[in-house]
Motif scaffolding. Structure first.
Motif, PDB file in Angstrom:
ATOM      1  N   THR A 343       0.844  -1.190   0.000  1.00 27.87           N
ATOM      2  CA  THR A 343       0.000   0.000   0.000  1.00 27.87           C
ATOM      3  C   THR A 343       0.882   1.242   0.000  1.00 27.87           C
ATOM      4  O   THR A 343       2.084   1.167   0.299  1.00 27.87           O
ATOM      5  CB  THR A 343      -0.913   0.037   1.240  1.00 27.87           C
ATOM      6  N   PRO A 344       0.306   2.424  -0.313  1.00 28.45           N
ATOM      7  CA  PRO A 344       1.092   3.660  -0.230  1.00 28.45           C
ATOM      8  C   PRO A 344       1.604   3.964   1.172  1.00 28.45           C
ATOM      9  O   PRO A 344       2.366   4.914   1.360  1.00 28.45           O
ATOM     10  CB  PRO A 344       0.107   4.737  -0.700  1.00 28.45           C
ATOM     11  N   GLY A 345       1.206   3.154   2.139  1.00 25.10           N
ATOM     12  CA  GLY A 345       1.713   3.339   3.489  1.00 25.10           C
ATOM     13  C   GLY A 345       3.223   3.211   3.566  1.00 25.10           C
ATOM     14  O   GLY A 345       3.861   3.815   4.438  1.00 25.10           O
ATOM     15  N   ILE A 346       3.832   2.442   2.656  1.00 24.12           N
ATOM     16  CA  ILE A 346       5.292   2.318   2.690  1.00 24.12           C
ATOM     17  C   ILE A 346       5.961   3.605   2.218  1.00 24.12           C
ATOM     18  O   ILE A 346       7.175   3.762   2.379  1.00 24.12           O
ATOM     19  CB  ILE A 346       5.776   1.112   1.854  1.00 24.12           C
ATOM     20  N   GLN A 347       5.186   4.527   1.634  1.00 27.19           N
ATOM     21  CA  GLN A 347       5.687   5.860   1.276  1.00 27.19           C
ATOM     22  C   GLN A 347       5.212   6.924   2.266  1.00 27.19           C
ATOM     23  O   GLN A 347       5.401   8.110   2.029  1.00 27.19           O
ATOM     24  CB  GLN A 347       5.197   6.262  -0.122  1.00 27.19           C
ATOM     25  N   ILE A 348       4.587   6.488   3.350  1.00 29.85           N
ATOM     26  CA  ILE A 348       3.951   7.389   4.321  1.00 29.85           C
ATOM     27  C   ILE A 348       2.852   8.191   3.622  1.00 29.85           C
ATOM     28  O   ILE A 348       2.661   9.385   3.862  1.00 29.85           O
ATOM     29  CB  ILE A 348       4.976   8.338   4.989  1.00 29.85           C
ATOM     30  N   ARG A 349       2.113   7.527   2.734  1.00 27.07           N
ATOM     31  CA  ARG A 349       1.061   8.206   1.974  1.00 27.07           C
ATOM     32  C   ARG A 349      -0.230   7.382   1.953  1.00 27.07           C
ATOM     33  O   ARG A 349      -0.991   7.447   0.987  1.00 27.07           O
ATOM     34  CB  ARG A 349       1.540   8.459   0.535  1.00 27.07           C
ATOM     35  N   TYR A 350      -0.491   6.611   3.005  1.00 24.08           N
ATOM     36  CA  TYR A 350      -1.729   5.836   3.019  1.00 24.08           C
ATOM     37  C   TYR A 350      -2.927   6.788   2.985  1.00 24.08           C
ATOM     38  O   TYR A 350      -3.010   7.734   3.753  1.00 24.08           O
ATOM     39  CB  TYR A 350      -1.799   4.957   4.264  1.00 24.08           C
ATOM     40  N   GLY A 351      -3.847   6.534   2.071  1.00 25.55           N
ATOM     41  CA  GLY A 351      -5.008   7.397   1.891  1.00 25.55           C
ATOM     42  C   GLY A 351      -4.771   8.537   0.931  1.00 25.55           C
ATOM     43  O   GLY A 351      -5.708   9.282   0.609  1.00 25.55           O
ATOM     44  N   HIS A 352      -3.526   8.693   0.446  1.00 24.77           N
ATOM     45  CA  HIS A 352      -3.198   9.783  -0.480  1.00 24.77           C
ATOM     46  C   HIS A 352      -2.722   9.273  -1.837  1.00 24.77           C
ATOM     47  O   HIS A 352      -2.482  10.067  -2.741  1.00 24.77           O
ATOM     48  CB  HIS A 352      -2.122  10.688   0.130  1.00 24.77           C
ATOM     49  N   GLY A 353      -2.569   7.965  -1.978  1.00 24.70           N
ATOM     50  CA  GLY A 353      -2.142   7.394  -3.248  1.00 24.70           C
ATOM     51  C   GLY A 353      -0.638   7.394  -3.430  1.00 24.70           C
ATOM     52  O   GLY A 353       0.097   8.097  -2.736  1.00 24.70           O
ATOM     53  N   TRP A 354      -0.183   6.576  -4.373  1.00 28.22           N
ATOM     54  CA  TRP A 354       1.242   6.492  -4.674  1.00 28.22           C
ATOM     55  C   TRP A 354       1.724   7.759  -5.374  1.00 28.22           C
ATOM     56  O   TRP A 354       0.977   8.394  -6.113  1.00 28.22           O
ATOM     57  CB  TRP A 354       1.523   5.297  -5.592  1.00 28.22           C
ATOM     58  N   CYS A 355       2.973   8.109  -5.167  1.00 28.38           N
ATOM     59  CA  CYS A 355       3.572   9.206  -5.924  1.00 28.38           C
ATOM     60  C   CYS A 355       3.688   8.777  -7.390  1.00 28.38           C
ATOM     61  O   CYS A 355       3.941   7.603  -7.681  1.00 28.38           O
ATOM     62  CB  CYS A 355       4.959   9.543  -5.377  1.00 28.38           C
ATOM     63  N   PRO A 356       3.514   9.695  -8.332  1.00 25.38           N
ATOM     64  CA  PRO A 356       3.578   9.316  -9.747  1.00 25.38           C
ATOM     65  C   PRO A 356       4.983   8.902 -10.165  1.00 25.38           C
ATOM     66  O   PRO A 356       5.977   9.407  -9.648  1.00 25.38           O
ATOM     67  CB  PRO A 356       3.139  10.590 -10.471  1.00 25.38           C
ATOM     68  N   GLY A 357       5.042   7.950 -11.105  1.00 22.53           N
ATOM     69  CA  GLY A 357       6.330   7.516 -11.624  1.00 22.53           C
ATOM     70  C   GLY A 357       6.407   6.008 -11.757  1.00 22.53           C
ATOM     71  O   GLY A 357       5.419   5.284 -11.581  1.00 22.53           O
ATOM     72  N   ARG A 358       7.593   5.537 -12.087  1.00 25.87           N
ATOM     73  CA  ARG A 358       7.844   4.121 -12.337  1.00 25.87           C
ATOM     74  C   ARG A 358       8.410   3.447 -11.091  1.00 25.87           C
ATOM     75  O   ARG A 358       9.351   3.950 -10.471  1.00 25.87           O
ATOM     76  CB  ARG A 358       8.840   3.974 -13.488  1.00 25.87           C
TER      77      ARG A 358
END
Length: 380
Positions: A343-358
């Protein structure tokens, strides 16, 4: 009445007296009668002596171990108190270490004050409390069964480790008083393997005892200076920094001299098909990754884990992303199905979606030289 024999275990007597006397604030210093110490050492009743220099053992704060996960359980008869002793800046009972092996191919250790053959802590009254054996600080043994580790640790002067009973920082912490000046130690220690002969720090050379070193200094949080680096002197005359190897990727060339990688005992081909699916939940794209283990694992440190390199991370998508995690915590059977949710939680973005890119990811077994499979996706 015959005076008790004051020659019984003189080293222990001296340590007990030091523990009782030197850990007290000056205005509360108590002088224990020599006869009281002798009575204790000769096995007479503590009540008769009127002094209690040994307190109850410290309660266990970490698991005793599990035979199928984590470091494992303690191997009977393997607990060993190293002969290494280091004086405390304020005197009293010296510092030392004990180590032991576990059922899942690891070694664990404890650092603290030493009285007799026990490692423990001192309370404010000078009583010594023995520490229990627990698997809180452990490291996988290498392929030859040797322990390698280098650690810097803040500890209290009485031998206690975290959790802190006081805070050394300038910022107040609710429920924790400020540490008294001089009450915190910087404890630096390591297990360097049989190739090490000495260490050098601050222009001074210290002998290595039983492949280990232990340095204890007052922690000075007001000084901007960093502790002097420690260099290891090896038996062939070479030098190298005393630092930990990369636990998440312990390949040959990144490990210290003498270390024999566990990966040498793994098959070269550990590839297996990966199943990678996605499902949207609000702004988040949730990925399910699964595979069947190509190799059984029954050893601490040999686990399956996931590595992901992304374009950016953080709440503002302004940090470089490298994620390593989801290690299998225990024994894995060959053919066992392993599944994780990304989940985006590994980017500290749970509930906000993944950052754009590859994004590019892989499943590895123990180190990056043993890749089970790869996966990738693009976030628009």
């Amino acid at each position: 009445m015959r005076r008790p024999d004051t020659t019984v275990l003189p080293e222990l007597e001296q340590q007990l007296r030091g523990a009782a006397l030197r850990t007290q604030p000056r205005r509360r210093r108590l002088v224990w009668p020599l006869t009281a110490v002798a009575v204790l050492l000769s096995g007479a009743s503590l009540a008769t002596a009127g002094v209690k220099l040994f307190g109850d053992p410290v309660a266990r704060t970490a698991p005793a171990g599990n035979t199928r996960s984590g470091p494992g359980t303690t191997v009977p008869g393997s607990v060993r108190l190293l002969s290494l002793r280091t004086a405390d800046p304020n005197g009293g009972a010296p510092w030392g270490m004990r180590v032991w092996n576990t059922s899942r191919g690891a070694a664990c250790w404890q650092v603290g004050r030493v009285v007799g053959q026990q490692v423990g802590v001192l309370d404010r009254a000078g009583r010594f409390h023995a520490l229990p054996i627990e698997q809180s600080q452990c490291r996988p043994l290498d392929a030859r069964g040797t322990l390698f580790a280098v650690q810097d640790q803040w500890m209290l002067a009485n031998g206690g480790a975290e959790p802190w009973t006081c805070t050394p920082s300038e910022r107040p912490v609710p429920g924790r008083p400020r540490c008294l000046p001089g009450n915190v130690r910087l404890v630096r220690y390591g297990f360097l393997g049989p190739d090490a002969s000495a260490i050098e720090v601050g222009g001074r050379r210290h002998a290595v005892t039983e492949d280990a070193f232990l340095l204890v200094d007052r922690a000075d949080f007001s000084s901007p200076e960093v502790p002097a680096p420690i260099a290891v002197v090896y038996r062939d005359g070479s030098h190298g920094p005393a630092r930990d190897y990369r636990l998440e990727d312990p390949q040959r060339g990144t490990t210290p001299p003498g270390y024999e990688p566990l990966a040498d005992n793994l098959p070269s081909d550990v590839s297996a098909p990966l199943r990678f699916t996605a499902k949207r939940r609000g702004k988040d794209l949730i990925f399910t990754l699964s595979f069947r283990a190509p190799v059984a694992t029954r050893r601490f440190g040999v686990s399956y884990r996931i590595v992901i390199d992304g374009p950016r991370g953080g709440r503002r998508c302004d940090e470089r992303m490298r994620f390593t995690g989801f290690d299998t915590p225990g024994d894995v059977r060959r053919g066992q199905r392993i599944e994780v949710k990304l989940t985006p939680g590994i980017q500290i973005r749970y509930g906000h979606g993944w950052c754009p890119g590859r994004y590019r990811g892989k499943v590895i077994l123990h180190d990056s030289a043993h890749v089970v499979g790869r996966f990738s996706w693009t976030q628009r």
